[in-house]
Scaffold this active site. Structure first.
Site, PDB file in Angstrom:
ATOM      1  N   THR A  18      33.043  43.555  31.768  1.00  0.00           N
ATOM      2  CA  THR A  18      34.479  43.849  31.702  1.00  0.00           C
ATOM      3  C   THR A  18      34.751  45.228  31.113  1.00  0.00           C
ATOM      4  O   THR A  18      33.983  45.713  30.267  1.00  0.00           O
ATOM      5  CB  THR A  18      35.180  42.771  30.846  1.00  0.00           C
ATOM      6  OG1 THR A  18      36.493  43.216  30.523  1.00  0.00           O
ATOM      7  CG2 THR A  18      34.451  42.510  29.542  1.00  0.00           C
ATOM      8  N   TYR A  36      36.208  38.877  22.868  1.00  0.00           N
ATOM      9  CA  TYR A  36      35.921  38.740  24.306  1.00  0.00           C
ATOM     10  C   TYR A  36      35.035  39.894  24.780  1.00  0.00           C
ATOM     11  O   TYR A  36      33.948  39.682  25.336  1.00  0.00           O
ATOM     12  CB  TYR A  36      37.233  38.680  25.110  1.00  0.00           C
ATOM     13  CG  TYR A  36      37.005  38.842  26.590  1.00  0.00           C
ATOM     14  CD1 TYR A  36      36.192  37.945  27.283  1.00  0.00           C
ATOM     15  CD2 TYR A  36      37.588  39.905  27.297  1.00  0.00           C
ATOM     16  CE1 TYR A  36      35.964  38.113  28.646  1.00  0.00           C
ATOM     17  CE2 TYR A  36      37.356  40.066  28.657  1.00  0.00           C
ATOM     18  CZ  TYR A  36      36.539  39.170  29.323  1.00  0.00           C
ATOM     19  OH  TYR A  36      36.303  39.337  30.662  1.00  0.00           O
TER      20      TYR A  36
END
Ligand code: UDP
Length: 339
Positions: free
Chosen positions: A122, A146
């Site tokens: 990501t 995350y």
């Protein structure tokens, strides 16, 4: 004439949004996608191009069993939790699922001599980068659990390649958006936090009016800027990365974005142009952890994998496919509720 059986690719999270589109692209490329999913957020109906094996990435024995049964040539690992806000509240959940879980999948891939590991990483691994557009060489300093949980696996995979010879592709997505151009699958979550589905559901009246989070960002119109890449282009990129690895062309770390940023207000305007309807909305403070602008420098993925990102040619084109999907979903759900 004999035809050989298709090579199998284990797709963790194949019932999810990006994973199910990757399964379709794999099938179109002649592979058999084997979905491994616990259906915690994925949908059984989204598994259409190969078998579904129920299982959790936190269950190494079940992983072993499925690897033994199918002997996949490669793994695409999508199964993960992906909400920044939730990761701030519950980091243990994120490190366990995204880091320990991915480690289990990588261990099984090594134990069963898989030839390639494609990992959904990501742009959140970059944190708040000093330069935008963001090239792959940007230092990775995630600002939430995350992003950190994904970056750890990027590092694990680099070490696993050195020690165990497992080639990998870390694909750093920007904002996945849109739906299957043939409207067979698309985004469908009970808890939705992403901008485009919330905009379209606000138009349809299936969710509350949109709240624009932040109008005081240092951007041209004060709302935050993101790089929306069509999910079908992401799926094609995964297949291209897989073929690259299997052909022995070496591991990859690539951004998957278009290089064009759009503000939240531009997304709203574009959705209004596509649908011909007004988006009911209000304004709210910034969402904690949201950087002002995240836009990819996409040159390397285009160059190395020969990608054209043809579904992401314009924001309207992306939203158009999502709008068709959301209308379809709404009609299906309404029919189910009244039957
Ligand atoms: N956003 C918003 N209202 C919402 C959801 C998102 O204004 O209800 C904004 C969010 O602050 C961000 C952009 O839309 O700037 C994209 O958010 P999304 O959650 O889709 O993806 P993210 O970039 O956070 O991964």
């Amino acid at each position: 004439m004999t035809t050989s059986a298709p090579q199998r690719v284990l797709v963790t999270g194949g019932a999810g949004y990006v994973g199910s589109h990757a399964c379709k692209a794999l099938a179109q490329a002649g592979y058999l996608p084997v979905t491994y999913d616990n259906l915690s957020t994925g949908n059984r109906w989204a598994v259409r191009w190969g078998p579904l094996e129920l299982g959790d990435i936190l269950d190494p024995e079940r992983l072993q069993e499925v690897f033994q049964q199918y002997r996949p040539v490669a793994v695409m690992h999508f199964a993960a939790l992906a909400l920044v806000g939730e990761s701030m509240q519950a980091p243990a959940l994120y490190y366990r699922n995204n880091t320990v879980g991915a480690l289990n999948v990588a261990d099984a891939a090594v134990a069963h001599s898989a030839r390639a590991f494609v990992f959904s990483s990501t742009c959140a691994t970059y944190g708040e980068p000093a330069e935008v557009p963001i090239p792959e060489t940007t230092p990775q300093h995630p600002v939430n659990p995350y992003g950190a949980s994904k970056l750890m696996i990027e590092r694990v995979l680099a070490d696993y390649e050195m020690a165990y010879g497992l080639p990998h592709a870390c694909l750093r997505y920007f904002n996945a958006a849109g739906a299957d151009p043939e409207t067979e699958i698309g985004e469908c979550r009970v808890v939705e936090t992403h901008l485009i589905p919330l905009v379209l559901d606000a138009i349809l009246g299936t969710r509350p009016p949109l709240r624009i989070f932040g109008t005081d960002y240092p951007t041209p119109d004060g709302s935050a800027v993101r790089d929306y890449i069509h999910v079908a282009d992401l799926a094609d990129a995964h297949v291209a990365a897989l073929k690259h690895l299997i052909a022995g062309k070496g591991s990859l770390k690539l951004n998957l974005g278009t290089g064009r940023g759009y503000s939240v207000r531009e997304v709203v305007a574009s959705a209004e142009a596509v649908t011909g309807r007004k988006v009911p909305l209000s304004y709210a403070p910034r969402r904690p952890g949201d950087p002002p602008a995240l836009v990819a420098a996409p040159g390397r993925s285009v160059e190395v994998l020969g990608l054209a990102f043809r579904h992401s040619s314009s924001l309207e084109a992306v939203i158009e496919t999502a709008w068709r999907w959301h209308q379809h979903l709404h009609a299906t759900q309404r029919a189910a509720a009244t039957s």
